[in-house]
Write a protein that holds these residues in place. Sequence first.
Motif: not given
Length: 376
Positions: A67-69, A282-291, A339-342
């Motif tokens: 995940v990430g860069e 739920v949250l692993h299916e969401c972009p950071e803004k939605a989290i 990635d955004e979730y992790y």
Amino acid sequence: MALCAPNHKLSLISAESHARTRRRRSSRGSGIVAMASSYDVDVVSREGGKITFTGYEEGQLEQPKWVGETPLSRLVGALISFKPLYSLLKLGARRVLISTAEKKNIPWREMTGEILESDVYKELDTIQNPSIVYPHYYLNPFHAYDEGNLSWLAAAEAEAATLSMARRAIPDASSLDEANEILRGNWLQVIEQHHLQYSGNSMIRDILDIGCSVGVSTGYLADKFPSAKVTGLDLSPYFLAVAQFKEKKRSQRKNPIIWIHANGEDTGLLSNSFDLVSMAFVLHECPEKAIVGLVKEAFRLLRPGGTIALTDNSPKSKILQELSPVLFTLMKSTEPFLDEYYLNDLEGTLREAGFVNIQTILTDPRHRTMTATVPH
């Protein structure tokens, strides 16, 4: 359900301890949750307010290398972005999911057919909110469905996928039932114990399950807290139609579950109206803004002393950190926001929203449950 005085010792179930207890007991209470909560199992220690459970192992990293860069993550991202290869990966991921489930005695295709060939379609008109404006991220393909969760096929397959997840999470369980008992039992015990310790002895009278899907987690919450009024909320009317259809086929509850088609970031429900807000997987299916939006909305909805419970993939899971390149590539091909979730500092997100008493525990080898409290 009346709550007793806080108990600072928490017991969770592992496959090994569950098997030992099953051998000791010849009779059990009815229902998965009742059985899980009645067992003598491994003890969690609590030092300095932090819960630890030695039965499940964390990895050496803060999150997986894929995940990430990181170079590995960029390579996987480049592969997935190549559309012809992405289509093959998506198809491969779907085939792996179904074949793996059926090898574990989960009748995926049979369960799906039962829903698709039923009268479930009649439920849609009674559950769908025509004024819903779907957020852009929700319209993306994921879980190998071009329409994401906005399809009958995704809704029909959701329960089989959930059972398969439990089997993967508890690979040493002797059966699918035992895997579910452990995964759901540990999650529910963490919720109950957190509320006992930090709520000021308030009762759990009203529960909201955000992202309830086809109602599996909602049903467990309703079974665990039978005196509470439980609401399941989801963005997919197809998932909710299946949830309502299946709930109608079971015996009548004292407090029937309410199903609401709404956006979890802006539910339209009254402030300070719930004692427990849960989001399960739920949250692993969401972009950071939605989290961030989901957490803020949960804070608004909870009463003082109320509990938020988030259970999902753990970035620190040793098993997830050591997934093979084939498996994590297939997984990322169907989870666009992984990635955004992790990379999200979820404890920090809770803290910024105003929550206190934030606790995180690995409740099975793959998943963490994070609980926190709205200040009194």
